[in-house]
Scaffold this motif. Structure first.
Motif, PDB file in Angstrom:
ATOM      1  N   UNK A 135      32.875  23.412  34.621  1.00 47.81           N
ATOM      2  CA  UNK A 135      32.533  22.329  35.140  1.00 47.81           C
ATOM      3  C   UNK A 135      33.848  21.887  35.970  1.00 47.81           C
ATOM      4  N   UNK A 136      34.738  22.897  36.343  1.00 47.38           N
ATOM      5  CA  UNK A 136      35.723  22.682  37.215  1.00 47.38           C
ATOM      6  C   UNK A 136      35.264  23.327  38.558  1.00 47.38           C
ATOM      7  N   UNK A 137      35.663  22.838  39.868  1.00 53.23           N
ATOM      8  CA  UNK A 137      35.565  23.486  40.953  1.00 53.23           C
ATOM      9  C   UNK A 137      36.294  24.513  41.247  1.00 53.23           C
ATOM     10  N   UNK A 138      35.668  25.642  42.117  1.00 57.52           N
ATOM     11  CA  UNK A 138      36.744  26.694  42.573  1.00 57.52           C
ATOM     12  C   UNK A 138      36.358  27.033  44.042  1.00 57.52           C
ATOM     13  N   UNK A 139      37.303  27.565  44.551  1.00 53.92           N
ATOM     14  CA  UNK A 139      37.200  28.001  46.039  1.00 53.92           C
ATOM     15  C   UNK A 139      37.525  29.414  46.091  1.00 53.92           C
ATOM     16  N   UNK A 140      36.506  30.160  46.658  1.00 51.25           N
ATOM     17  CA  UNK A 140      36.781  31.505  47.006  1.00 51.25           C
ATOM     18  C   UNK A 140      36.888  31.940  48.432  1.00 51.25           C
ATOM     19  N   UNK A 141      38.169  32.200  48.902  1.00 49.98           N
ATOM     20  CA  UNK A 141      38.679  32.339  50.147  1.00 49.98           C
ATOM     21  C   UNK A 141      37.938  33.664  51.110  1.00 49.98           C
ATOM     22  N   UNK A 180      31.765  24.360  37.842  1.00 49.53           N
ATOM     23  CA  UNK A 180      31.259  25.796  37.460  1.00 49.53           C
ATOM     24  C   UNK A 180      30.456  25.886  36.151  1.00 49.53           C
ATOM     25  N   UNK A 181      29.783  26.915  36.125  1.00 50.28           N
ATOM     26  CA  UNK A 181      28.931  27.217  34.987  1.00 50.28           C
ATOM     27  C   UNK A 181      28.958  28.516  34.595  1.00 50.28           C
ATOM     28  N   UNK A 182      28.830  29.012  33.408  1.00 43.64           N
ATOM     29  CA  UNK A 182      29.246  30.460  32.958  1.00 43.64           C
ATOM     30  C   UNK A 182      28.607  31.258  33.510  1.00 43.64           C
ATOM     31  N   UNK A 183      27.425  30.801  33.981  1.00 41.08           N
ATOM     32  CA  UNK A 183      26.475  31.796  34.609  1.00 41.08           C
ATOM     33  C   UNK A 183      27.026  32.089  35.947  1.00 41.08           C
ATOM     34  N   UNK A 184      27.984  31.420  36.649  1.00 43.43           N
ATOM     35  CA  UNK A 184      28.577  31.805  37.882  1.00 43.43           C
ATOM     36  C   UNK A 184      29.391  32.860  37.960  1.00 43.43           C
ATOM     37  N   UNK A 185      29.831  33.326  36.526  1.00 42.58           N
ATOM     38  CA  UNK A 185      30.698  34.680  36.611  1.00 42.58           C
ATOM     39  C   UNK A 185      30.079  35.840  37.223  1.00 42.58           C
ATOM     40  N   UNK A 222      41.320  39.378  44.508  1.00 45.69           N
ATOM     41  CA  UNK A 222      40.382  40.153  43.815  1.00 45.69           C
ATOM     42  C   UNK A 222      39.839  39.581  42.556  1.00 45.69           C
ATOM     43  N   UNK A 223      40.503  38.474  41.734  1.00 44.41           N
ATOM     44  CA  UNK A 223      40.007  38.049  40.752  1.00 44.41           C
ATOM     45  C   UNK A 223      40.285  36.526  40.577  1.00 44.41           C
ATOM     46  N   UNK A 224      39.609  35.448  40.202  1.00 42.20           N
ATOM     47  CA  UNK A 224      39.886  34.232  40.079  1.00 42.20           C
ATOM     48  C   UNK A 224      39.075  33.705  38.769  1.00 42.20           C
ATOM     49  N   UNK A 225      39.846  32.816  38.124  1.00 44.10           N
ATOM     50  CA  UNK A 225      39.441  32.288  37.002  1.00 44.10           C
ATOM     51  C   UNK A 225      39.348  30.738  36.947  1.00 44.10           C
ATOM     52  N   UNK A 226      38.325  30.112  36.383  1.00 40.08           N
ATOM     53  CA  UNK A 226      37.908  28.708  36.503  1.00 40.08           C
ATOM     54  C   UNK A 226      37.314  28.243  34.976  1.00 40.08           C
ATOM     55  N   UNK A 283      36.107  38.496  42.154  1.00 42.15           N
ATOM     56  CA  UNK A 283      35.459  38.480  40.946  1.00 42.15           C
ATOM     57  C   UNK A 283      35.867  37.012  40.516  1.00 42.15           C
ATOM     58  N   UNK A 284      34.867  36.376  39.902  1.00 44.89           N
ATOM     59  CA  UNK A 284      34.959  35.242  39.290  1.00 44.89           C
ATOM     60  C   UNK A 284      34.733  35.139  37.753  1.00 44.89           C
ATOM     61  N   UNK A 285      35.584  34.556  37.145  1.00 49.84           N
ATOM     62  CA  UNK A 285      35.291  34.511  35.514  1.00 49.84           C
ATOM     63  C   UNK A 285      35.302  32.957  35.247  1.00 49.84           C
ATOM     64  N   UNK A 286      34.308  32.482  34.652  1.00 45.66           N
ATOM     65  CA  UNK A 286      34.285  31.194  34.298  1.00 45.66           C
ATOM     66  C   UNK A 286      34.460  31.121  32.713  1.00 45.66           C
ATOM     67  N   UNK A 287      35.370  30.322  32.374  1.00 45.35           N
ATOM     68  CA  UNK A 287      35.362  30.239  30.890  1.00 45.35           C
ATOM     69  C   UNK A 287      35.092  29.016  30.281  1.00 45.35           C
TER      70      UNK A 287
END
Lengths: 115, 117
Positions: free
Chosen positions: B16-22, B82-87, B9-13, B112-116
């Motif tokens: 500049x890190x990579x993230x995988x959404x399943x 990842x960039x902030x705009x990827x949220x 349901x939600x992911x945090x990254x 829902x992806x949240x980039x910090x």
């Protein structure tokens, strides 16, 4: 090029009123779709048109919902009478053709609130 | 049965890190297409990437790549750097190719992806 244009962006109405949502697809696109997005049900396809002809309206929830496409550049989704449970974001989308890999271009959506 | 399943349901990254959404899917059709869309807080749905079931290579579009594992019926979206705009909310969708005529695009419930920073 202009994308899919929807109006209004926001609509607040009272239960029992008629609501009309409007959509202008991308020029040259043969397919037009109406989707509804809610927290509970996610994105649901309501109806789609091919060359202005309604092809599949099996997703239309009730007879209170109707959709028309009088020409290639305009479509409406009408709810009469509206009910609070119709509150949702309604998206219009279009695609050039109906192929497997054909992507949909979405409008910005209409946020409908029925009080 | 759900055609498309997004279990996160939600992911945090961090930026500049990579993230995988399943995304896993269910179909008996050998011909199908998989899509990813992004929905930022402004609400519009933006197409990101497409993978056809017969495509030999994983799809890539800039910082987006699709980790397509056919035997597992998974089509995970990888966002590099990842960039902030990827949220945003990210939706996986599938279109089956069975029969003739048009097949509708079916969407998952989204992540829902949240980039910090």
């Amino acid at each position: 090029d202009a994308g899919v244009i929807q109006s209004p962006r926001h609509e607040v109405t009272e239960m029992g009123q008629e609501v009309t949502l409007r959509c202008k697809p991308i020029s040259g696109h043969d397919y037009l779709f109406w989707y509804r997005q809610t927290m509970m049900r996610g994105l649901e396809l309501l109806i789609y048109f091919n060359n202005n002809v309604p092809i599949d309206d099996s997703g239309m929830p009730e007879d209170r919902f109707s959709a028309k496409m009088p020409n290639a550049s305009f479509s409406t989704l009408k709810i009469q009478p509206s009910e609070p449970r119709d509150s949702a974001v309604y998206f219009c989308a279009s695609s050039r053709r109906g192929g497997l890999g054909e992507k949909l271009f979405f409008g910005s959506g209409t946020q409908l609130s029925v009080l | 049965a759900q055609k498309i399943t997004q279990t996160q349901p939600g992911m945090f990254v961090q930026e500049k890190e990579a993230v995988t959404l399943d995304c896993t899917y269910d179909t008996s059709d050998p011909s199908y297409g998989l899509f990813w869309y992004k929905q930022p807080s402004s609400g519009e749905m933006i197409f990101l990437i497409y993978q056809g079931s017969y495509d030999q290579q994983n799809a890539t579009e800039g910082r987006y790549s699709l980790n397509f594992q056919k035997a597992r019926k998974s089509a995970n979206l990888v966002i590099s750097a990842s960039q902030l705009g990827d949220s945003a909310m990210y939706f996986c969708a599938m279109r089956e190719g069975k029969g003739t005529g048009f097949q509708k695009l079916v969407f998952g419930t989204g992540t829902r992806l949240l980039v910090s920073p």
